[in-house]
Design a protein around this motif. Structure first.
Motif, mmCIF file in Angstrom:
data_model
loop_
_atom_site.group_PDB
_atom_site.id
_atom_site.type_symbol
_atom_site.label_atom_id
_atom_site.label_comp_id
_atom_site.label_asym_id
_atom_site.label_seq_id
_atom_site.Cartn_x
_atom_site.Cartn_y
_atom_site.Cartn_z
ATOM 1 N N SER A 46 39.334 -28.962 -22.791
ATOM 2 C CA SER A 46 39.201 -30.305 -22.263
ATOM 3 C C SER A 46 37.722 -30.627 -22.346
ATOM 4 O O SER A 46 36.884 -29.804 -21.949
ATOM 5 C CB SER A 46 39.691 -30.353 -20.817
ATOM 6 N N ALA A 47 37.364 -31.793 -22.875
ATOM 7 C CA ALA A 47 35.957 -32.110 -23.089
ATOM 8 C C ALA A 47 35.674 -33.586 -22.846
ATOM 9 O O ALA A 47 36.582 -34.411 -22.832
ATOM 10 C CB ALA A 47 35.559 -31.738 -24.519
ATOM 11 N N ALA A 48 34.397 -33.877 -22.664
ATOM 12 C CA ALA A 48 33.906 -35.246 -22.577
ATOM 13 C C ALA A 48 33.055 -35.490 -23.816
ATOM 14 O O ALA A 48 32.134 -34.721 -24.095
ATOM 15 C CB ALA A 48 33.073 -35.437 -21.315
ATOM 16 N N ALA A 49 33.375 -36.530 -24.563
ATOM 17 C CA ALA A 49 32.610 -36.859 -25.763
ATOM 18 C C ALA A 49 31.306 -37.534 -25.349
ATOM 19 O O ALA A 49 31.289 -38.383 -24.457
ATOM 20 C CB ALA A 49 33.417 -37.780 -26.664
ATOM 21 N N LEU A 50 30.211 -37.157 -25.993
ATOM 22 C CA LEU A 50 28.931 -37.789 -25.731
ATOM 23 C C LEU A 50 28.800 -39.088 -26.512
ATOM 24 O O LEU A 50 27.920 -39.886 -26.234
ATOM 25 C CB LEU A 50 27.784 -36.829 -26.062
ATOM 26 N N GLY A 51 29.677 -39.287 -27.474
ATOM 27 C CA GLY A 51 29.766 -40.521 -28.249
ATOM 28 C C GLY A 51 31.210 -40.975 -28.229
ATOM 29 O O GLY A 51 31.873 -40.942 -27.199
ATOM 30 N N THR A 52 31.711 -41.349 -29.388
ATOM 31 C CA THR A 52 33.107 -41.761 -29.500
ATOM 32 C C THR A 52 33.999 -40.531 -29.596
ATOM 33 O O THR A 52 33.777 -39.674 -30.454
ATOM 34 C CB THR A 52 33.309 -42.637 -30.755
ATOM 35 N N VAL A 74 44.088 -33.028 -31.200
ATOM 36 C CA VAL A 74 43.765 -33.793 -30.002
ATOM 37 C C VAL A 74 45.092 -34.286 -29.423
ATOM 38 O O VAL A 74 45.807 -35.050 -30.059
ATOM 39 C CB VAL A 74 42.825 -34.976 -30.315
ATOM 40 N N ARG A 75 45.428 -33.807 -28.229
ATOM 41 C CA ARG A 75 46.717 -34.123 -27.614
ATOM 42 C C ARG A 75 46.658 -35.332 -26.703
ATOM 43 O O ARG A 75 47.653 -36.010 -26.514
ATOM 44 C CB ARG A 75 47.233 -32.923 -26.816
ATOM 45 N N TRP A 76 45.488 -35.618 -26.100
ATOM 46 C CA TRP A 76 45.364 -36.784 -25.235
ATOM 47 C C TRP A 76 43.920 -37.274 -25.251
ATOM 48 O O TRP A 76 43.004 -36.538 -25.595
ATOM 49 C CB TRP A 76 45.810 -36.475 -23.796
ATOM 50 N N ARG A 77 43.764 -38.540 -24.906
ATOM 51 C CA ARG A 77 42.443 -39.162 -24.843
ATOM 52 C C ARG A 77 42.474 -40.222 -23.760
ATOM 53 O O ARG A 77 43.399 -41.020 -23.696
ATOM 54 C CB ARG A 77 42.108 -39.777 -26.197
ATOM 55 N N GLU A 78 41.472 -40.204 -22.899
ATOM 56 C CA GLU A 78 41.374 -41.174 -21.809
ATOM 57 C C GLU A 78 39.899 -41.495 -21.615
ATOM 58 O O GLU A 78 39.139 -40.665 -21.109
ATOM 59 C CB GLU A 78 41.969 -40.562 -20.547
ATOM 60 N N GLY A 79 39.477 -42.693 -22.034
ATOM 61 C CA GLY A 79 38.054 -43.028 -22.006
ATOM 62 C C GLY A 79 37.322 -42.101 -22.955
ATOM 63 O O GLY A 79 37.702 -41.952 -24.108
ATOM 64 N N ASN A 80 36.267 -41.435 -22.458
ATOM 65 C CA ASN A 80 35.546 -40.490 -23.315
ATOM 66 C C ASN A 80 36.054 -39.055 -23.146
ATOM 67 O O ASN A 80 35.539 -38.136 -23.761
ATOM 68 C CB ASN A 80 34.039 -40.552 -23.052
ATOM 69 N N LEU A 81 37.097 -38.855 -22.327
ATOM 70 C CA LEU A 81 37.678 -37.535 -22.115
ATOM 71 C C LEU A 81 38.829 -37.297 -23.083
ATOM 72 O O LEU A 81 39.556 -38.229 -23.428
ATOM 73 C CB LEU A 81 38.195 -37.405 -20.682
ATOM 74 N N PHE A 82 38.989 -36.047 -23.505
ATOM 75 C CA PHE A 82 40.105 -35.723 -24.399
ATOM 76 C C PHE A 82 40.447 -34.244 -24.280
ATOM 77 O O PHE A 82 39.659 -33.441 -23.787
ATOM 78 C CB PHE A 82 39.792 -36.091 -25.850
ATOM 79 N N GLY A 83 41.654 -33.892 -24.718
ATOM 80 C CA GLY A 83 42.122 -32.517 -24.694
ATOM 81 C C GLY A 83 42.577 -32.074 -26.064
ATOM 82 O O GLY A 83 43.196 -32.841 -26.794
#
Length: 97
Positions: A46-52, A74-83
């Motif tokens: 699970s990570a937070a993107a520093l860009g897109t 990539v299984r999910w994306r919410e704002g800049n967070l993704f898994g």
């Protein structure tokens, strides 16, 4: 009788490591994705993107410090967070050439 003593067996889940470190991923074309890892296990991260962040259902690649690489989806994306779910099939972890 006996129902009040029933305790369900917990489903063991792999221990996750809480991380607050930079982690470089690339997309399937090799373009870097700058991220800050939130949780990581052998099954995914699970990570937070520093860009897109990468789009959901896109393929990413993680290069490990020991030269191995993991492919994931990539299984999910919410704002800049993704898994990301790693490809954990036997032989999926490949040494870097």
């Amino acid at each position: 009788m006996g129902h009040d003593r029933f305790r369900p067996t917990p489903t063991p889940r792999e221990r996750r490591l809480r991380q607050c470190a930079r982690f470089a991923l690339t997309d399937a074309c090799g373009q870097p994705i700058e991220v800050m890892v939130r949780d990581i296990s052998s099954r995914g991260l699970s990570a937070a993107a520093l860009g897109t962040p990468p789009p959901a259902e896109s393929v990413v690649r993680a290069r490990l410090e020991d030269g191995q690489e993991l492919w994931g989806l990539v299984r999910w994306r919410e704002g800049n967070l993704f898994g990301v779910e790693f490809d954990t099939r036997e032989g999926a972890l490949k040494p870097r050439n």
